[in-house]
Write a protein that holds these residues in place. Structure first.
Motif, mmCIF file in Angstrom:
data_model
loop_
_atom_site.group_PDB
_atom_site.id
_atom_site.type_symbol
_atom_site.label_atom_id
_atom_site.label_comp_id
_atom_site.label_asym_id
_atom_site.label_seq_id
_atom_site.Cartn_x
_atom_site.Cartn_y
_atom_site.Cartn_z
ATOM 1 N N MET A 1 9.964 55.315 83.367
ATOM 2 C CA MET A 1 11.416 55.860 83.317
ATOM 3 C C MET A 1 12.571 55.266 82.795
ATOM 4 S SD MET A 1 13.384 57.495 85.963
ATOM 5 C CE MET A 1 15.055 57.720 85.870
ATOM 6 N N LYS A 2 13.212 55.675 82.237
ATOM 7 C CA LYS A 2 14.327 54.690 81.134
ATOM 8 C C LYS A 2 15.267 54.301 81.828
ATOM 9 C CE LYS A 2 13.516 58.374 77.128
ATOM 10 N NZ LYS A 2 13.905 59.861 76.836
ATOM 11 N N GLY A 3 16.255 53.306 81.206
ATOM 12 C CA GLY A 3 17.279 52.568 81.749
ATOM 13 C C GLY A 3 18.534 53.841 81.982
ATOM 14 N N LYS A 4 18.989 53.222 82.828
ATOM 15 C CA LYS A 4 19.960 53.793 83.143
ATOM 16 C C LYS A 4 21.719 53.358 81.465
ATOM 17 C CE LYS A 4 24.103 54.197 86.447
ATOM 18 N NZ LYS A 4 25.124 53.457 87.266
ATOM 19 N N ARG A 5 21.379 52.484 81.190
ATOM 20 C CA ARG A 5 21.734 52.392 80.397
ATOM 21 C C ARG A 5 21.657 53.356 78.948
ATOM 22 N NH1 ARG A 5 22.548 48.416 74.890
ATOM 23 N NH2 ARG A 5 24.299 48.976 74.187
ATOM 24 N N GLU A 6 20.491 53.304 78.908
ATOM 25 C CA GLU A 6 19.504 54.445 77.792
ATOM 26 C C GLU A 6 19.786 55.807 78.218
ATOM 27 O OE1 GLU A 6 15.090 55.081 75.384
ATOM 28 O OE2 GLU A 6 15.662 53.770 77.129
ATOM 29 N N GLN A 7 19.891 55.581 78.984
ATOM 30 C CA GLN A 7 20.254 57.485 80.083
ATOM 31 C C GLN A 7 21.638 58.020 79.254
ATOM 32 O OE1 GLN A 7 18.510 57.945 83.926
ATOM 33 N NE2 GLN A 7 16.917 57.960 83.516
ATOM 34 N N GLU A 8 22.222 56.705 79.747
ATOM 35 C CA GLU A 8 24.070 57.751 79.759
ATOM 36 C C GLU A 8 23.571 58.129 78.250
ATOM 37 O OE1 GLU A 8 26.026 54.004 81.417
ATOM 38 O OE2 GLU A 8 25.795 54.698 83.792
ATOM 39 N N PHE A 9 23.197 56.660 77.356
ATOM 40 C CA PHE A 9 23.614 57.038 75.701
ATOM 41 C C PHE A 9 23.457 58.455 74.989
ATOM 42 C CE2 PHE A 9 22.591 57.196 71.489
ATOM 43 C CZ PHE A 9 23.526 55.848 71.045
ATOM 44 N N LEU A 10 21.712 58.816 75.987
ATOM 45 C CA LEU A 10 21.148 59.909 75.470
ATOM 46 C C LEU A 10 21.977 61.475 75.767
ATOM 47 C CD1 LEU A 10 17.400 59.572 75.949
ATOM 48 C CD2 LEU A 10 18.352 58.972 73.801
ATOM 49 N N TRP A 11 23.419 61.308 76.823
ATOM 50 C CA TRP A 11 24.045 62.096 76.834
ATOM 51 C C TRP A 11 25.820 61.841 76.570
ATOM 52 C CZ3 TRP A 11 20.948 66.659 77.314
ATOM 53 C CH2 TRP A 11 19.621 66.158 77.715
ATOM 54 N N SER A 12 25.707 61.013 75.823
ATOM 55 C CA SER A 12 27.378 61.032 75.483
ATOM 56 C C SER A 12 27.626 62.119 74.184
ATOM 57 C CB SER A 12 26.900 59.316 75.028
ATOM 58 O OG SER A 12 26.877 59.451 73.973
ATOM 59 N N GLU A 13 29.178 61.642 74.047
ATOM 60 C CA GLU A 13 29.163 62.978 73.045
ATOM 61 C C GLU A 13 28.885 62.423 71.993
ATOM 62 O OE1 GLU A 13 33.601 62.702 72.857
ATOM 63 O OE2 GLU A 13 33.987 62.359 75.496
ATOM 64 N N VAL A 14 28.084 60.801 71.490
ATOM 65 C CA VAL A 14 27.787 60.186 70.180
ATOM 66 C C VAL A 14 26.324 61.246 69.596
ATOM 67 C CG1 VAL A 14 26.633 57.824 69.083
ATOM 68 C CG2 VAL A 14 28.827 58.158 70.220
ATOM 69 N N MET A 15 25.871 61.523 71.282
ATOM 70 C CA MET A 15 24.554 61.656 70.662
ATOM 71 C C MET A 15 24.554 62.981 70.522
ATOM 72 S SD MET A 15 21.261 61.147 71.325
ATOM 73 C CE MET A 15 19.709 61.903 71.654
ATOM 74 N N ILE A 16 25.785 63.930 70.952
ATOM 75 C CA ILE A 16 25.873 64.948 71.489
ATOM 76 C C ILE A 16 26.779 65.381 69.262
ATOM 77 C CG2 ILE A 16 27.478 67.599 71.391
ATOM 78 C CD1 ILE A 16 27.420 66.234 74.488
ATOM 79 N N GLU A 17 27.103 64.585 69.543
ATOM 80 C CA GLU A 17 27.542 65.047 67.283
ATOM 81 C C GLU A 17 26.436 64.464 66.866
ATOM 82 O OE1 GLU A 17 30.720 62.122 67.281
ATOM 83 O OE2 GLU A 17 32.058 62.795 68.214
ATOM 84 N N GLU A 18 25.581 63.195 66.437
ATOM 85 C CA GLU A 18 24.032 63.211 65.948
ATOM 86 C C GLU A 18 23.449 64.016 66.298
ATOM 87 O OE1 GLU A 18 23.492 61.151 64.303
ATOM 88 O OE2 GLU A 18 25.654 59.621 64.630
ATOM 89 N N TYR A 19 22.838 64.702 67.280
ATOM 90 C CA TYR A 19 22.348 66.463 67.406
ATOM 91 C C TYR A 19 23.153 67.451 66.728
ATOM 92 C CZ TYR A 19 20.228 70.835 69.329
ATOM 93 O OH TYR A 19 19.280 72.004 69.539
ATOM 94 N N ILE A 20 23.883 67.815 66.255
ATOM 95 C CA ILE A 20 24.806 68.548 65.730
ATOM 96 C C ILE A 20 24.044 68.157 64.573
ATOM 97 C CG2 ILE A 20 27.589 68.751 64.743
ATOM 98 C CD1 ILE A 20 27.977 69.111 67.876
ATOM 99 N N ARG A 21 24.634 66.618 63.959
ATOM 100 C CA ARG A 21 24.015 66.833 62.532
ATOM 101 C C ARG A 21 22.653 66.882 61.641
ATOM 102 N NH1 ARG A 21 24.634 60.692 61.456
ATOM 103 N NH2 ARG A 21 23.154 61.471 59.256
#
Length: 165
Positions: A1-21
């Protein structure tokens, strides 16, 4: 199970922007039919209930670290050329009412080759496999099913488009 901080980061706006890249840096190199199989029972004829399932496996030339968060912070700035092979297996089964055994089975495996400018992170590939990858391969499977059912002396089966949200 991933930590809460890591899960939050994975679904953040930064993550969405990186996925678009990641998507913008992705290019399709080829789609190959690797394996096909079809079988019709002699007494099978529509109407029937049709079920289609798929599986996806990836092979790429990038080794991920244990921490997605660490990887995101350190590796995403490293642009390069990464090869990604996606193996997509579609399996169709059609059953007449009150029959347990499928009267029609059609399977196809496709190899889809991509090149990416960004590392193919697992979190990106999971999202990609449930959306864009299916949109890239579904038309090939639909055509194969249509042609194959017609050659089996069945009414050609036209599968619906994939609906994603």
């Amino acid at each position: 199970m991933k930590g809460k901080r890591e899960q939050e980061f994975l679904w953040s706006e930064v993550m969405i922007e990186e996925y678009i890249r990641f998507i913008k840096g992705l290019s399709l190199k080829s789609i190959e039919l690797l394996e096909i199989a079809a079988k019709k029972e002699e007494d099978f004829f529509p109407p029937a209930t049709v079920d289609v399932n798929h599986e996806v496996k990836f092979q790429h030339d990038f080794a991920e670290s244990d921490s997605q968060l660490e990887l995101m912070e350190e590796k995403l700035e490293e642009e390069g050329e990464y090869s990604i092979n996606a193996y997509v297996k579609f399996k169709l089964e059609a059953r007449r009412r009150a029959k347990k055994k499928a009267g029609l089975r059609i399977t196809a495996v496709f190899l889809v080759k991509y090149e990416s400018k960004l590392p193919p992170l697992e979190v990106f590939l999971n999202r990609f496999s449930n959306h864009a990858l299916l949109l890239h391969t579904w038309p090939y499977f639909r055509q194969y099913v249509f042609d194959t059912t017609a050659r089996m002396n069945l009414p050609p089966l036209s599968l619906d488009v994939i609906k994603m949200v």
